[in-house]
Structures are given as structure tokens and as C-alpha cells.
Design a protein around this motif. Sequence first.
Motif, PDB file in Angstrom:
ATOM      1  N   UNK A  62     -13.550   8.524  -1.813  1.00 16.66           N
ATOM      2  CA  UNK A  62     -12.752   7.542  -2.546  1.00 16.66           C
ATOM      3  C   UNK A  62     -13.534   6.244  -2.753  1.00 16.66           C
TER       4      UNK A  62
ATOM      5  N   UNK B  54       0.852  -1.192   0.000  1.00 14.59           N
ATOM      6  CA  UNK B  54       0.000   0.000   0.000  1.00 14.59           C
ATOM      7  C   UNK B  54       0.885   1.238   0.000  1.00 14.59           C
TER       8      UNK B  54
ATOM      9  N   UNK C 133      -7.654  -1.625   1.852  1.00 15.94           N
ATOM     10  CA  UNK C 133      -6.827  -1.626   0.643  1.00 15.94           C
ATOM     11  C   UNK C 133      -5.810  -2.752   0.672  1.00 15.94           C
ATOM     12  N   UNK C 134      -5.277  -3.026   1.859  1.00 18.95           N
ATOM     13  CA  UNK C 134      -4.320  -4.123   1.927  1.00 18.95           C
ATOM     14  C   UNK C 134      -4.996  -5.434   1.564  1.00 18.95           C
TER      15      UNK C 134
ATOM     16  N   UNK D 167      -1.111   2.902   8.758  1.00 17.36           N
ATOM     17  CA  UNK D 167      -1.318   2.209  10.018  1.00 17.36           C
ATOM     18  C   UNK D 167      -2.203   0.987   9.786  1.00 17.36           C
ATOM     19  N   UNK D 168      -3.334   1.232   9.144  1.00 19.11           N
ATOM     20  CA  UNK D 168      -4.272   0.142   8.884  1.00 19.11           C
ATOM     21  C   UNK D 168      -3.626  -0.955   8.056  1.00 19.11           C
ATOM     22  N   UNK D 169      -2.981  -0.544   6.972  1.00 19.18           N
ATOM     23  CA  UNK D 169      -2.406  -1.539   6.076  1.00 19.18           C
ATOM     24  C   UNK D 169      -1.297  -2.318   6.759  1.00 19.18           C
TER      25      UNK D 169
ATOM     26  N   UNK E 152      -2.510   7.345   8.653  1.00 15.92           N
ATOM     27  CA  UNK E 152      -3.575   6.493   9.173  1.00 15.92           C
ATOM     28  C   UNK E 152      -3.791   5.284   8.280  1.00 15.92           C
ATOM     29  N   UNK E 153      -3.788   5.529   6.990  1.00 15.47           N
ATOM     30  CA  UNK E 153      -3.956   4.435   6.038  1.00 15.47           C
ATOM     31  C   UNK E 153      -2.813   3.442   6.194  1.00 15.47           C
TER      32      UNK E 153
ATOM     33  N   UNK F  46      -2.337  13.409   7.466  1.00 16.65           N
ATOM     34  CA  UNK F  46      -2.806  12.713   8.664  1.00 16.65           C
ATOM     35  C   UNK F  46      -3.453  11.400   8.259  1.00 16.65           C
ATOM     36  N   UNK F  47      -4.304  11.483   7.258  1.00 11.63           N
ATOM     37  CA  UNK F  47      -4.948  10.261   6.783  1.00 11.63           C
ATOM     38  C   UNK F  47      -3.954   9.316   6.142  1.00 11.63           C
TER      39      UNK F  47
ATOM     40  N   UNK G 127      -6.708   1.741   5.078  1.00 11.38           N
ATOM     41  CA  UNK G 127      -5.475   0.974   4.948  1.00 11.38           C
ATOM     42  C   UNK G 127      -5.725  -0.519   5.020  1.00 11.38           C
ATOM     43  N   UNK G 128      -6.536  -0.928   5.986  1.00 16.32           N
ATOM     44  CA  UNK G 128      -6.814  -2.350   6.126  1.00 16.32           C
ATOM     45  C   UNK G 128      -7.563  -2.854   4.897  1.00 16.32           C
TER      46      UNK G 128
ATOM     47  N   UNK H 113       1.890   7.129  17.060  1.00 15.33           N
ATOM     48  CA  UNK H 113       1.104   5.910  17.277  1.00 15.33           C
ATOM     49  C   UNK H 113       1.733   4.737  16.547  1.00 15.33           C
TER      50      UNK H 113
ATOM     51  N   UNK I  50      -5.298  10.030  -0.505  1.00 13.11           N
ATOM     52  CA  UNK I  50      -6.015  10.545   0.660  1.00 13.11           C
ATOM     53  C   UNK I  50      -6.144  12.053   0.603  1.00 13.11           C
ATOM     54  N   UNK I  51      -6.904  12.552   1.566  1.00 14.10           N
ATOM     55  CA  UNK I  51      -7.210  13.978   1.558  1.00 14.10           C
ATOM     56  C   UNK I  51      -6.296  14.779   2.491  1.00 14.10           C
ATOM     57  N   UNK I  52      -5.381  14.104   3.195  1.00 10.31           N
ATOM     58  CA  UNK I  52      -4.411  14.839   4.017  1.00 10.31           C
ATOM     59  C   UNK I  52      -3.326  13.873   4.472  1.00 10.31           C
TER      60      UNK I  52
ATOM     61  N   UNK J 135      -9.092   6.478   8.067  1.00 12.93           N
ATOM     62  CA  UNK J 135      -7.878   6.239   7.297  1.00 12.93           C
ATOM     63  C   UNK J 135      -7.328   4.856   7.635  1.00 12.93           C
ATOM     64  N   UNK J 136      -7.399   4.473   8.908  1.00  8.87           N
ATOM     65  CA  UNK J 136      -6.975   3.115   9.269  1.00  8.87           C
ATOM     66  C   UNK J 136      -7.802   2.076   8.521  1.00  8.87           C
TER      67      UNK J 136
ATOM     68  N   UNK K 265       0.599  12.809  15.143  1.00  6.83           N
ATOM     69  CA  UNK K 265       0.032  11.910  16.151  1.00  6.83           C
ATOM     70  C   UNK K 265      -0.048  10.481  15.614  1.00  6.83           C
ATOM     71  N   UNK K 266      -0.350  10.342  14.337  1.00 10.03           N
ATOM     72  CA  UNK K 266      -0.380   8.993  13.761  1.00 10.03           C
ATOM     73  C   UNK K 266       1.013   8.390  13.711  1.00 10.03           C
TER      74      UNK K 266
ATOM     75  N   UNK L   6      -3.437   4.917  -2.667  1.00 10.15           N
ATOM     76  CA  UNK L   6      -4.577   5.564  -2.011  1.00 10.15           C
ATOM     77  C   UNK L   6      -4.375   7.070  -2.029  1.00 10.15           C
TER      78      UNK L   6
END
Lengths: 398, 414, 435
Positions: free
Chosen positions: C254, A31, C220-221, A74-76, A71-72, A67-68, C217-218, A101, A63-65, C213-214, A97-98, A61
Motif C-alpha cells: 500500500x 480512518x 493514516x490518522x 488500533x493505531x489510528x 490493527x490499523x 487482522x490488519x 493506522x497511526x 487488545x 488492508x490485506x486481512x 497495521x498499527x 486478538x486485536x 485503508x
Amino acid sequence: MNDGLKSPSKIKVLDGNRAAAHAVTLCKPDVVCAYPITPQTDILETLYTFHAEGVLKAEMVEVESEHSAMGVLRGAALAGGRTFTATNSQGLALMYENCIYNATVRLPVVMVNVCREMAAPHAVTAGEQDIMMFKEAGWIQIHARSCQEIFDSVIIAYKLAEDPEIRIPVVVCYDGYFLSHQWEPVEIPSQEKVDQFLPPMKMSPSVDPETALTFGPFLPPDLGTEYRYKQCIATEMAKTKLEEIEKDFQELFGRGYGGQIEEYRTEDADIILMALGSCAGTAMVAVDKKREEGIKVGLVRVRMFRPFPRERVVEALKNGKAVGVIDRNVCFGWNCGNLLMELKAALYGSGKNVPLLNFICGLCGSDITIEQIEKAIDMTATAAKGTPYKEVTWLDIE
Amino acid sequence: MAKKHLIIGSGIAALSATRMIRKVNTDDEIKMVTMEDCLPYSPAVLPYLISKRIDENNISLADENFFEKMGCSIEKAREVVHLRTDTKEIVYRDGERDSYDTLLIASGSEPMKPPIQGLEEVGFIGCHTLADCRNIIQKLENKKKVTLYGAGLVSLEIAAALLEAGYGVDIIARSRILRRYFEEEPAKIISGILRYHGAEFYNGKEIIEVNRENGSIKMELSDGSLLASDLLICCLGVKPRIGFLVDTNIKVNDGVLVDRNMRTNVPDVYAAGDVVESTDYFFNQLGINAIAPNAITQGRIAGANMAGENVADRGWISMNVFKFFGHTTFSIGLPGTEGFYTLRKRGPEDFKELVFKDDKLVGARFIDIEIDPGVFRYLIEGAIDVEQKEMLFDRPREVSLWLMMENERGTRIK
Amino acid sequence: MGYDVLERRENICPPGCSLCEEACSKRTAKMDSPVIRHINVPEVGYHGVVTCTQCGEPECMEICPSRAILKNADDGVVRIDEDRCVGCGMCTLACPYGGLTYSVERRKTIKCDMCGGDPACVKACPYGAIDLLQSKKIKGYLSNQDFLSPGTRACPGCAAELSYRSTLKLLGTYKDVIVFGCPGCMTILMNGFGTMPGSRATYVSCLFTNVFSSMTGVYRYYRHKGRKVKLVAFVGDGCVSDVSFQTLSGAAERGENIVTVCYDNEGYQNTGNQRSSTTPQGARTYTSPVGITRKGKQQNSKDVPLIMVSHNIPYVATATIAYQEDYLKKLTKAMNVENGTSYIHLLAPCPPGWGTSGDSAIEISRLSVETNYFPLWECEDGKLRFTYEPPVQKPVKEFIKLQGRFSHFREKEIEELQQSVNSRFKHIKALSTLG
């Protein structure tokens, strides 16, 4: 643009941003998510072009900032993916902050920071203020001074971040404009070689519907403390881990940078310069010139700024009679530069009590010239003789 | 403390009462006793046995599973001949007794026997029980013609069944068909259809005398004319079966008298269904309403009260549906007499009538008009205000459904 | 246990349409009379459809003289056994709802049998006037295993907790669900503590600001890896409406395939009742106090679900726990969206924050709908419709008189709130009429 990636090692002339983008692509991230911000935008454009041409097979991805973006990632990363982002200055501050984290939750994210001055003033120019602000984020910081080093550091960064003993995100930094937009020859290895060095990422545990785990619970004091402690241990371990990884890198790719620090003519130096980033290249020219004049001067370039390479720095300065620290940033509240503060902290307890001079220059995009550094060397040399000296000199003003 | 509920009869009122008792209370004992030697069935199905639309295997209303599920025992072929309300016992024909905590008299009705000379010898045949029906079917073998004495709904149902089964049918009416439900004009539409399918009508006549002659039955009518047929079935209405109450202290008139809670004059003794004489919905006048919907309603009320609740009946309403040869008649409530706002239209082959008292619908009649009888019943029983009378008359199916929906939703602002 | 039933909505079908009847008459191999009928009474502006309601205690069943009508215990459908039906029509006298039809062809009564669970009329109606309400599924959820860990903490009578519990019961029937939460009231339940998880689900605790956003990410992965996962956020109005609105908006734009359920307790309740952008005008909170210089929140609130509609995402809905079936039905729809983001806005009355007794949350939730303060609607692919309209709009006074946060309201403020409620409702009503 992409043909360098389809054939065995080739030398291409790339700027710093493109070098980073090429390296990221070879590392096969899952990602990629970044928000455009000058002077990082070429990284994005290059990566998107690679993606459009089918060379980079990642989820992109938009994103719009920033910060996101973090965040993305992080998730991935939590789900087990290899990730990438790039930013600087305001974007870095926005995602802060992200970032903390992701570091404290131990995710192997890799980011490129194209160092830029923090607003205000609104400079949109080279500067290290942003990455200095980032000191406390818990990330590993590697600073590059050439396009090749940028390229290589990205690959090394993934290896370091994903090491199961480390698992701390890494930011590869280089000066905006001075490196990001500087074209240099870069040797690009083959995909097979990169694959050999950097195997696919394995992350366990990961966020997976099958495991029914909770990620990020509240922690009571005892567990929380243990958590922090472990992070500190791992961060500390990154120092030796980098050296090991770079040894392997050297063996496979034939290039090395000295690990935590790069030393230039320090073996017999009386006067040591300390610097970070691209100005070190300029400083090496100044060092050579002064050597011709008979001054035994050397240079320590801090490559890994976090964790701070305390032992290597102390070792490198062992013969030094005075140290001139070049800072392209300020440490608010201490009225000096950040590298000076780091050095002071590193030297305490080492028994070394020599004059430490700070030279603040190159702020807001101004050049750091050979002449300026020569002046710095002179001033440091004078101080080495025992003459009273001014601790902090603003080279552009004074 | 668990009570023992005893129910005399196994018809519709008895079954509804049983269900309701069980719904209210799960511990009480329920026992049903019937003089018939079969599982419960409805008399309304009997004509269809004659027309062979259904056979005997498919007519029981409640099988062993039902009784087991209800926790109700049933004793068949046991005729109750007497009640001892002082000792709270019923007395069977064989002398045995059974006790009760509450008793429901749901013994239903029996056919009215006309005073015809020679009827005993020829044999009175009604069609009210399964035994009657089996008798008719047996006697119908190799026969061609049937005479029906009486022109009420039951008679016409049987007439239609016989016509469908291919028999010739004569209908002798003391006045005319369906006198209680339809006026002369609409009644003609119905008789016209039956005539078309082969029935012959003899209106305004009585049978005075009957004789058996050479295997067929000869009938002398009140106007002196003679008729002959293979079988005579008398359907002149039913009356409550209260013979066994003659030496008891249960107050009866033509039927067992009950209050709005289906209680008789004797404590813990209730009555419901065809056997009951109770007040009607509109005028609070006593009367008998021996139809299935009434039996269900009264059975439920009696059952609920027997189990300890306190619910009241709103009063009976006369209603019926008659389907024959693809046609449908529906009649409910009061006729359009003076004092009521009546809308009436007789088409060449259909008929509709609405009867209003102020804003409430009190009666309706339809012949071959597409409507939902139950929805009109809903409007009358619920005393729903109908402002749009002409609209309802004009398009009865749609407007009645709309009125029902609005009322169900509770948006009708009065 | 519940059975599937046909849900009929009034005044939706165009007056001249008879598509349902046509489809019904073709429901079997041979043509038959339709058992669903369209009725149109233009003088009173009524048009709707009528069919059997599959009564719990069918009157037709009780009156049938040959016991031809039975209610099946498994599927709840009331069926006429054609072999036993004699065509006497007594059932038509017993049914008050017009559910029975006479088949001229068969000379017997016929009725709706739900087409074996796949009603022809539902498929044929393009207007959404008839729907199959699968209450067995929805009611069945409530007897499912409880996925919250025992000992989870929430304020007494918390509507959000009940909403979350119900949500988990439904989510538990899906495979591959990951739940996301962030700081807010529900974090106390969801996050777990130390080594004890808050629920028996894969759960990712996020920052206030990085939920969406998290999730991106999850999502999309896993998409990159070719695996389908269902991501559900259960987060508060503070996150959705304020701090993280940007990230929700970005994710929605999106088209990330995620489900967001926002429990709106109209304030930052977890931090002790401070105002958020969904706090209604005039309401008392600690950052919108009532005193001499000011009386409650000065500003009007923003309509987040309508904003999400403007994002052109596949599914947006409002719901509240007093209408639990409605909510779970909507959540099911949201979960089934595959081509973008879905969003459900749950009104979750908060007894401590709103100043009401701990046992009043459901009543207030119901009143919020009955007063049109919080209308229940859903918007599927841009088409907005109400899922419930109260037959009579109760005055908003009934809603607010139970709540301490409005205790300072006098006639004037009540009237202003009533105007605001009315005009918002009118706005949504107007949207619902757009084709």
C-alpha cells in the motif's frame, strides 16, 4: 445514493448494510479500514462510493486481512482518531486478538458485525455463532432488529464508546441477509443534527511524538490487576450509560429502543420469550397471534448483549411463569444456546426459579418462522403449567 | 618522568621532530634554539621572495600559536658553538649553557664556498638563508644582470625567479645543468626552456677570479673568457653545518653520522635533516640528501625515538620537483645505469624515464609529462611490485595511480 | 568527530565518462583545471576517480615551504591559500594519492576543497561513483544522548541492543518520531515495565502480529490530519519474516510511509532459540535440534530483504552493527523516504542463541560480511548496489567456527553452506549489475 446526506432528514429505502454505511459517514470517522467478507461487502462499497464522491472525508485503508484492519484501527485510535470497521464470522475470528487488545487497551473503536455462521460448515449464511464467539472479547455488543435501528445504533455506539467514563469499543450487530440485505425505510437525519449529538472525538493521552509516552508496557501483577478491575467497572457502567444516551437520542431524533432491552407486551405476560436480533420481529408477530388465542405472552429482546443487562432482564421477567429462549446459536460444551446460559446466570440469586426452555433454530441460514415461534410459545406455556418439559429443543430437527 | 628535548635548529627537520615528539608524548619539555633571528622558514621559499611571488610576511612555517600549541619554547639569535656531551649541555656563543636529556642536531646546511680568487673582496653571496635573500634583493635594486655560479636545482630555481622578475641571467656550470638528476639529453630540454626565457648558459667552465670594476663584477672563467654582470650569486651546493661539533666527540664525516634510528654515536644525541650523513635506500651507502622530504622523514624518526619509540628509517632517496614557466621536471631515485631495466623516451619537448630493478621501480624522471610525483615516490618507497612496466611507461599517470590504489586497498596478490 | 569526505567507488563509472572532471572545472566562476580525475586502465579492468582524500595529517601541509596548505579544524577540508602558494610543486612530491593538481592558468597548485560542502562532482555523477560521506553527522550521533532508559536489560553482548541504542541516537535527531516494537528480544528493553518507560521516545508496544497495521493506522490518522510523522519499527525476524510477514507485505504494497528495521538474530530467540524462517540451513535450535533423526534445520532460509525488494518499495538495505556507519547512513536514507515503505534488515548475532561468547557479537557481525554470508547492499528505487564489498572473500568456515549452533558441521555441511553463500552472493551480484 448520497443525496440523503446532503439535505435535511429524509427517508430513504435502504438495506441494513447501506443503513450502517450512511450512519458511519454521518459520524465523520477519521480512518475507515475493513476487509471485504460476505455479507458485509455492501458496507464497504457504499463507503468507498461516498469517499470517491467527496462526501466521506476519511482515510480509507485497503488492508490485506481483517487482522490488519483491526490493527490499523488500533493505531489510528491510539493516535486519537475516530475509526470504523465491519466484518463477521471468519474475519471476526481472524481479528480476534486485536479486538481483545483494543478493548483491554480501552480504545473507542466502533465495528459493525453482520452476523454470519462460523465455518465449518461453510455456510456463508446468517448465524449468530460468530458474535457468540466474541462474548469474551471485552467489547460492548448492541444487537439491532431493523434497518433504522442499525442506523441509529451506529451513532449511539460512537457516543457510548467515546464517553470518557466508558472508552470501550462497541460492536453493532445484525443478522446477515435477514437484515443486511433487507430493504426498509430509514429516516436519515441531517449532518448538523448528528454533529450536535456526536461531537468530535477527544482522546487523551494519545500516541503523539511530542508526548514521549510509552504505550503498552509490561505490567506487574498489582498494576495489571488494577487495570482489569477498572475495565470491569467501566463495562458495567455501560449499562446505565446506554440508557442515558438513548434518552438523549430520543429527545433529539425522536426514536428510542428501550435501552438495554426492548420489551414487547411483557407488562402482564405469564410467558416470556427471549430473543436476539431480527427474529425478534418475527417473534412479535407470533406473540400477537398467540395473544389473540388468549395466551398472555410477551417478548424480551436483548439489545445490549454485552454487558449483559442482568437487572433489566430480571425486572422484565418478574411476572413470568416460564421463559422460552430463542437461540440462533449453540453454546459448545453446554449443549444448549448461549442466550439460555446468559439468562440462567442472570436469574441466579434473583429468587426466580421458573422453567427456562431453549429453542435452537435458524442455524446455517434457515428461516425462523412464525410457526416455529408459535410452537415455542406453546411448549413454554405447557411448561409453565408445571408439566415436565424438555429443556433444549432443536426446532428444525425435532 | 618528563624529559627535556633540546633541538638545535629551527628548520624543517626541527619542526617535524617537534610535532612527532608531541604526538608521542604530551609531558616532555621541548626547546628549540636557532641562530637565526626569525621564526622558522624554509629555504625553498627564498627564490620566490626574489621573484616577488610571495612577501616576507607570509613565509613563516610556525608562528607563536604553533609553539604554544606544541608546548615548545624557541630561542632565536642564539648560536650554539659547542656541546658538552658528558654533562649533557650545549654552549652558546655568549658562554651560557643549556642542558638537555636528549639533543637533536638539526643545524641544517650551509652553502659551499668555491675557491675563487677575489671572492672575499667582492663578497660571497649565496642564497640559503633569509639574510642571504634580503641581501640579494637589496643588491638587486637598479640592477639588470645576474650571474649564477652553479647549475643545480637551487641555482635554477633562483635563475627562473630572476628571469621572471625581469633580470638578465647568466648561468655558469662547472659541467652542465642538473648533472646529478638528468642525463645530457633531457637536461637540454630544461636549458632550452630557460634559454627561451632569456638565460645564457656557460657550461663546463669554472670561475677563476673575480673583480669589482666600475660597480659591476668582472669574472674570469677557466677557459680564459671574461664575463661581467651586476651581481654574482654562488649556488654550488650545500654542506652540513657541523663546524660547532669540531671539538666534540660526535662522530662526523662530511655530515653527522647516524644509524637508522637517527642516533649519533653519543647516547641521547640525535641528528636529522641536511646536517646528516646516512645510508641511502638502495645501496646502504652513506651520503647526504639535503632536501625537504628527507628532513621531514628524518625529523619524524628522530623525534619519535627521542620520545621513547623505536622506529627506523628506510634510507634516503634523492628526489626533486622543479616548476618553472609553466613547465615541470621531476626526478627521483636511481639513474638508468647498467643492470637496471630502463625505459626511456625523449620527445621533442618532453621526456620520460623509468628505471627498474627486477620488478621494483627504483628511479623515474619526467619532463613536462603529466604525472603525480608523490605517487611515484609512493611506489618506490613502498617497493611496490610493478609487473606492468610497459603499461606504466606508456601511461604513467593513470597506471601509477592504479598501482597506488590497488596497494592501498590491499588486493595486490603477489 | 568526523568530517565530510568524498566516498569514491571503483569500477562503477563507464570508461569514457568525464562528467565529474567537467563539473569540477566549472566549479568556480572561471574555468579551471579539474581537481578530480578519472583514471581508466582497461587492461586490468579498472576505472575510478582520484582526488584529495583530505588526510587527517596531510603530508602536503607539512612540506609546503610557505605554509600555504592548512587543514581547517571545523570542516576538515585541506585548503591551499592562493596568496601564500608559490607554485613550487613540493606538495605534489609529498602526496601519495594524487590529490594535487597544477593549475596552468594560475601557475600554482590547486586541490579539492569540497566545493564548500556541496561537491560539484557528486552532483554531476549519475552513476553513484562519488558520494558525499557525511561522517560528521553519523559519528556525531554516537556522542548524542542515549535514549534508552537506564537499567534496560539484554543478554551480555547482545548485538540487537547495541543496534537499537545506535538507532535511537539517530532517531533522536529527528522530530516527530514514534517507535514501534513487538514481542521479541528487544521488547524487554523497549516496552518498559509498570510506570517506567523503556526509552525516551514515544513508543507503541504492539502484538507480534499487528506492528505494521498499527503503524498504518497511526500514519493514516496523522496524514488525515495533515501532519507528518516518522514511524519506525524495530522488530525481530520472528515478526517480520514469519508471524507478521503478511502485514508487512500489505503495508509495503500500500506504500504506507513507515520505516521497518528488522533485527535478525536468525531464530525466535526471545522464547529461547527456536527456528524461524531466517534460521540458516543446518543450524541448531531447540525446534531444529541435532540428534540421530535430524541434524539441525532441514530447510534453507528465506531472503527477506530480497523479498522486500520485490515489493518495489523505495528503499531496502541490509546492514549489521560491525559496520555502524554504513547502518546509520542507511537508516538516514530510510528515514528520508517520503513516498513509501523502507526496510532495513540488520543481522544481529545472538551470543546465547548462536552459541558464542558474549564478547564475540561484533566480530561475528564483521565476519558475516567478510565471508559474504551477509552482503551489505542497498536498493534505492529498484536499483541495487553493494555498499561494501570485502576485498577478499573469507571462507564461511571462519564465520561458523565461532558459533556453537554450527558445531555439528563437518566438511560436507561446511561445503554446502559455502555453496549456498556463494550462489546467494552471485544472485545479488547479478541483481546489482542491472541498470
